[in-house]
Scaffold this motif. Structure first.
Motif, mmCIF file in Angstrom:
data_model
loop_
_atom_site.group_PDB
_atom_site.id
_atom_site.type_symbol
_atom_site.label_atom_id
_atom_site.label_comp_id
_atom_site.label_asym_id
_atom_site.label_seq_id
_atom_site.Cartn_x
_atom_site.Cartn_y
_atom_site.Cartn_z
ATOM 1 N N SER A 5 -3.448 0.441 -3.436
ATOM 2 C CA SER A 5 -2.798 -0.913 -3.181
ATOM 3 C C SER A 5 -2.243 -1.237 -4.812
ATOM 4 N N VAL A 19 1.041 -1.278 0.062
ATOM 5 C CA VAL A 19 0.079 -0.043 0.037
ATOM 6 C C VAL A 19 0.898 1.187 0.013
ATOM 7 N N THR A 46 -4.535 6.746 -0.699
ATOM 8 C CA THR A 46 -3.602 5.558 -0.766
ATOM 9 C C THR A 46 -3.950 4.678 -1.864
#
Length: 620
Positions: free
Chosen positions: A305, A295, A303
């Motif tokens: 992934s 992440v 954020t």
């Protein structure tokens, strides 16, 4: 009738006679030379072997001293040579005395002394011969093993570093390709769209990070490769016995080998510090963190992934490779040429001797190098500490026994020559007979016989009645009788000997033992009641008897010489026609000295028998 003269000899016959005479004379000289040849041969063998053993022992001792103190002055060299010469002379003297008729305890001391001195000679001789036969090859083998070990470890480290660089280069190329795919196609991360977003910037950052670590590894690989090239050049010089490796002042390669040893030390130190280099540690930690991260921060505080199993697996492998870089154990090059050879020879001989006494022989140098190599490889695989075998000292190798046997052989030859005992069952008997024939015992006994019969027997007769042996000592029992002139004579004589280091007054043995001793030997004083006891000091009685015998012999011969010159013992001429009581025409025997008899003129204490004075009355 006149006998005709023989015909004159022809010239050819005269020359033949002279040739025969010359051959006969030469044969006689050869026979005389053959008689002394065995002794001359033994002398030359002892001299040659002694000089050889002296030179090897002296050189070994001098080299050992120089290895510890440096160059030795001439005065010290001279006295070292004198000391070794005395050692060799002592060995030859002990061997000469050892095979002579001596007591068993003295022979045991000689054997111990011979073994001790021979060990010194063999030890230094072994160092001398090992220096010339094995030191150079041992130094070459040691340098070969040490350089090969470091080269192998460096090659292993270089290979791992090159693999790391190759992996990082691959990851760099992979990250750049994914950055381009992310810009054009997207989908490098789950549900990513094409464009220059945070996912593309992530891939570019990975590529730059991997390229930086790869460049760092490239520089370290260059340093290791340079060290390997330098060691290969030194290794080639050692194997080819290059003249540039020899020090012109000492004539050895010790200086060059010590330089190679320092170079090995620096090389190993540089490589081992790579494992703890702060930059490499930082790169390792960043790669390990990137391998576990899925992440990442996105734009506007969010954020996203982006797991990448392929990249994560490769990064974990890089981290493990960095952690598994080998730690090289620095070996020592044995610079054992010149004076150092004597030190190394003594070290090996001492280690083997101690191991033999403990019933566990140490490994030879070659065996120890193989064991150390295996132990280092095992420690590298299991990341263990330094093996204890790396600190073990080697013993004698198979090639080391050759100089040792040579040193033993020289001293063994000295022993065999010194024995000089032919294999003959009657040789000892012949030697004893010859010594008995040429010895002085017969002359001493003849003098004793002549002197004893010439009158000394009567002088010693009185002592035979008072001297006795008790528990290994000689004693004198002087009877205290005022009625016997011979008792007065003995009393005054031994009173005068007191305090002169000949006799001592004693109170033992008791009177009944004294009377029994005198009675057994038939003494005229066995019935006396009172005695004054004296004990002769060690050797005093035998010295007194011997001096009396030889002194009487000298006096008898002096009087005999006077008689042979035509004079009597009192200085007057011998009357014509007198033969001193012997048959005419026969030589007169040697005259015995005139000695006082106790009954004729005795010095005694004052008493009724001495005219009131100190001299006995003459008998009518």
């Amino acid at each position: 009738m006149t006998t005709p003269a023989p015909p004159p000899a022809r010239g050819g016959d005269a020359r033949a006679d002279r040739a025969i005479d010359a051959l006969a004379s030469g044969n006689q000289r050869w026979q005389r030379l053959k008689e002394i040849f065995p002794s001359l041969k033994k002398f030359l063998l002892i001299l040659g072997l002694g000089l050889l053993s002296w030179f090897s022992t002296y050189t070994g001792m001098l080299e050992l001293i120089q290895a510890n103190t440096g160059p030795v002055d001439f005065l010290y060299r001279f006295f070292i040579g004198i000391a070794v010469a005395l050692l060799m002379l002592m060995i030859i003297y002990i061997l000469d005395t050892l095979f002579s008729p001596v007591s068993w305890w003295l022979r045991s001391l000689y054997i111990l002394g011979y073994v001790f001195l021979t060990l010194i000679s063999v030890g230094f001789g072994f160092g001398f011969y090992w220096k010339f036969l094995e030191s150079r090859s041992e130094a070459t083998r040691s340098a070969e093993a040490a350089i090969s070990h470091v080269q192998g470890s460096l090659q292993t480290g270089q290979t791992r570093l090159e693999q790391l660089q190759s992996t990082l280069d691959t990851l760099t190329a992979l990250s750049r390709q994914k950055a381009q795919d992310e810009r054009e196609k997207g989908n490098t991360c789950p549900n990513s769209r094409p464009g220059d977003g945070p996912r593309r910037r992530l891939r570019d950052a990975d590529a730059q990070s991997f390229q930086f670590v790869s460049d760092f590894m490239q520089r370290k690989i260059g340093t290791v490769r340079k060290d390997l090239d330098g060691l290969s050049a030194d290794f080639a010089k050692v194997l080819s016995n290059d003249s540039s490796t020899v020090d012109p002042r000492s004539g050895t390669r010790n200086t060059f080998l010590r330089g190679v040893n320092r170079k090995l030390d620096l090389t190993v130190t540089r490589f081992n510090t790579l494992r703890t280099d702060p930059q490499l540690v930082e790169h390792r930690n960043s790669l390990a963190a990137r391998a576990e991260r899925t992440v990442f921060p996105g734009g506007r505080g969010g954020t996203f992934s982006c797991p990448d199993p392929q990249l994560q697996s490769a990064l974990r492998g890089v981290v493990r490779a960095i952690d598994g870089l080998p730690e090289i154990k620095k070996p020592e090059i044995a610079a054992v040429e010149g004076s150092e050879a004597i030190v190394e020879a003594f070290r090996r001989l001492t280690t083997t001797t101690i191991g033999a006494f403990s019933l566990k022989l140490p490994p030879s140098p070659d065996e120890l190098r193989d064991l150390q190599k295996k132990a280092v490889q095992s420690a590298l695989r299991s990341n263990q500490a330094e093996p204890a075998i790396l600190r073990q000292e080697p013993g004698l190798g198979q090639r080391d026994y050759i100089p040792l046997f040579i040193a033993l052989f020289v001293d063994l030859c000295i022993l065999l020559v010194s024995i000089n005992r032919p294999i003959n069952r009657f040789q000892m008997l012949v030697t004893l007979v010859r010594e008995a024939r040429d010895g002085p015992v017969s002359q001493i006994l003849q003098r004793f016989h002549d002197t004893h019969l010439a009158g000394l027997q009567k002088e010693f007769e009185v002592f035979q009645h008072v001297v006795f042996d008790f528990m290994g000592d000689y004693y004198v029992a002087v009877p205290l009788s005022a009625k016997r002139a011979d008792a007065h004579y003995l009393a005054n004589l031994f009173v005068s000997l007191e305090g002169q280091g000949i006799v001592d007054r004693v109170i033992l043995p008791p009177a009944f033992i004294v009377r029994r001793k005198l009675e057994k030997q038939g003494s005229a004083f066995a019935g006396e009641r009172v005695f004054r006891l004296y004990r002769f000091r060690n050797g005093a009685w035998s010295k007194l008897v011997l001096d009396a015998i030889l002194g009487g012999e000298r006096e008898r011969r002096a009087e005999a010489e006077k008689t042979a010159d035509g004079r009597n013992p009192n200085g007057g001429a011998t009357p014509a026609g007198r033969t001193n009581g012997h048959e005419p025409g026969m030589p007169a025997p040697e005259q015995a000295p005139v000695l006082h008899r106790p009954e004729e003129d005795v010095i005694a204490l004052p008493g009724p028998e001495t005219n009131g004075g100190g001299r006995a009355r003459p008998k009518s």
